[in-house]
Design an enzyme around this catalytic site. Structure first.
Site, PDB file in Angstrom:
ATOM      1  N   GLU A   1      11.165  11.605   0.287  1.00  0.00           N
ATOM      2  CA  GLU A   1      10.595  11.128  -0.146  1.00  0.00           C
ATOM      3  C   GLU A   1      11.242   9.628  -0.847  1.00  0.00           C
ATOM      4  OE1 GLU A   1       7.361   9.453  -1.083  1.00  0.00           O
ATOM      5  OE2 GLU A   1       6.627  10.457  -1.979  1.00  0.00           O
TER       6      GLU A   1
ATOM      7  N   PHE B   1       9.185  -3.981  -7.516  1.00  0.00           N
ATOM      8  CA  PHE B   1       8.792  -3.707  -6.477  1.00  0.00           C
ATOM      9  C   PHE B   1       9.416  -3.779  -5.753  1.00  0.00           C
ATOM     10  CE2 PHE B   1       6.105  -3.744  -2.608  1.00  0.00           C
ATOM     11  CZ  PHE B   1       6.032  -3.087  -2.327  1.00  0.00           C
ATOM     12  N   VAL B   2      10.025  -2.428  -4.803  1.00  0.00           N
ATOM     13  CA  VAL B   2      10.737  -3.037  -3.883  1.00  0.00           C
ATOM     14  C   VAL B   2      10.896  -2.415  -2.261  1.00  0.00           C
ATOM     15  CG1 VAL B   2      13.044  -2.243  -5.296  1.00  0.00           C
ATOM     16  CG2 VAL B   2      11.924  -0.828  -4.257  1.00  0.00           C
TER      17      VAL B   2
ATOM     18  N   ASP C   1       7.665  -0.445   2.581  1.00  0.00           N
ATOM     19  CA  ASP C   1       7.149  -2.032   2.948  1.00  0.00           C
ATOM     20  C   ASP C   1       6.681  -2.914   2.497  1.00  0.00           C
ATOM     21  OD1 ASP C   1       5.122  -0.010   2.468  1.00  0.00           O
ATOM     22  OD2 ASP C   1       4.147  -1.087   3.915  1.00  0.00           O
TER      23      ASP C   1
ATOM     24  N   LYS D   1       2.316  10.566  -9.015  1.00  0.00           N
ATOM     25  CA  LYS D   1       0.981  10.944  -8.666  1.00  0.00           C
ATOM     26  C   LYS D   1       1.347  11.289  -7.195  1.00  0.00           C
ATOM     27  CE  LYS D   1      -2.187   7.976  -8.756  1.00  0.00           C
ATOM     28  NZ  LYS D   1      -2.981   6.595  -9.051  1.00  0.00           N
ATOM     29  N   THR D   2       1.917  10.824  -6.443  1.00  0.00           N
ATOM     30  CA  THR D   2       2.236  10.796  -4.901  1.00  0.00           C
ATOM     31  C   THR D   2       2.137  12.112  -4.606  1.00  0.00           C
ATOM     32  OG1 THR D   2       2.027   8.784  -4.182  1.00  0.00           O
ATOM     33  CG2 THR D   2       2.231  10.169  -2.452  1.00  0.00           C
TER      34      THR D   2
ATOM     35  N   LYS E   1       4.920   6.513   5.459  1.00  0.00           N
ATOM     36  CA  LYS E   1       6.454   6.011   6.549  1.00  0.00           C
ATOM     37  C   LYS E   1       7.405   5.727   5.928  1.00  0.00           C
ATOM     38  CE  LYS E   1       3.035   3.234   9.388  1.00  0.00           C
ATOM     39  NZ  LYS E   1       3.167   1.771  10.477  1.00  0.00           N
TER      40      LYS E   1
ATOM     41  N   ASP F   1       7.322   6.705  -7.941  1.00  0.00           N
ATOM     42  CA  ASP F   1       6.831   5.902  -9.288  1.00  0.00           C
ATOM     43  C   ASP F   1       5.905   6.901 -10.109  1.00  0.00           C
ATOM     44  OD1 ASP F   1       5.740   3.805 -10.425  1.00  0.00           O
ATOM     45  OD2 ASP F   1       4.882   2.550  -8.916  1.00  0.00           O
TER      46      ASP F   1
END
Ligand code: 5GP
Length: 217
Positions: free
Chosen positions: A133, A186-187, A193, A140-141, A68, A137
């Site tokens: 995207e 972490f943003v 989200d 991997k994704t 998302k 990070d």
């Protein structure tokens, strides 16, 4: 200066006090700082659209939006490309497709990546694909997605990533078009989200400890 890393945000960047900008009242106390203001995101996106147009103009592309978190960046990027399409001699015919990936719980990556909507990727065969995207990070994704997309034999694959984290084990695959390189924080916001919250925030922000506690699962 090289531009392939995008706008490089240094480790000691403090961001701005949230009180200098506007944000929804329901998040008051939940933000540590505004890390990248919405206007700056839009300005950078405008340039990425031009770079993409310069490279791919006069071709047809399938924009593959990674949900998302990528929906806001994708729609703003597509809109910028549409503006260029209306105002230049080159044009880029676009169709848009979606895939949903999920790997995060709280602010940590989990090893299993869920992929929803992957069965319809046969539309990518023989096409020029632009994967959009929000954030990379560990990579991997993106690697998982690339492997999956490659199996459908597109003609070309390019990746646009709004944010790339500067991590020590710098990932093997990086986006071709990078908005910002950021430190390992972490943003949230701009569709990114924390357990589904903060997507409705227009700036990219860092949460406060209170904010993390409040929405923790
Ligand atoms: P990777 O597989 O590259 O380690 O992680 C990428 C995915 O993790 C992203 O698509 C995103 O869903 C999530 N992610 C990684 N870092 C962040 C972050 O700082 N904020 C948010 N909201 N999600 C993140």
């Amino acid at each position: 200066a090289p531009t392939h890393r995008g706008v490089v945000i240094p480790d000691d960047w403090p961001g701005y006090s949230p009180d200098l900008f506007t944000y929804p009242k329901h998040y008051s106390g939940d933000l540590d700082c505004v890390y990248i203001p919405h206007g700056v995101i839009m300005d950078r996106t405008e340039r990425l659209a031009r770079d993409i147009m310069d490279d791919l103009g006069d071709h047809d592309i399938v924009v593959l939006c990674v949900l998302k978190g990528g929906h806001q960046f994708c729609s703003d990027l597509v809109e910028r490309i549409q503006v260029l399409n209306r105002n230049s001699s080159k044009s880029l015919l676009m169709t848009v497709d979606f895939i949903r990936l999920k790997s995060y719980l709280n602010d940590h990556s989990t090893p299993d990546i869920q992929m929803i909507g992957a069965e319809s990727l046969s539309v990518l065969t023989g096409k020029n694909v632009l994967i959009v995207e929000a954030i990379v990070d560990t990579g991997k994704t993106l690697q998982t997605l690339l492997t999956h997309v490659q199996a459908f034999h597109p003609k070309l694959i390019k990746v646009a990533g709004l944010l790339v984290k500067r991590v020590t084990n710098q990932s093997v695959c990086l986006p071709d078009y990078v908005g910002f390189e950021i430190p390992n924080h972490f943003v949230v916001g701009y569709a990114l989200d924390y357990n589904e919250f903060f997507r409705d925030l227009n700036h990219i922000c860092v949460m406060s400890e209170d904010g993390k506690q409040k929405y923790r699962l």
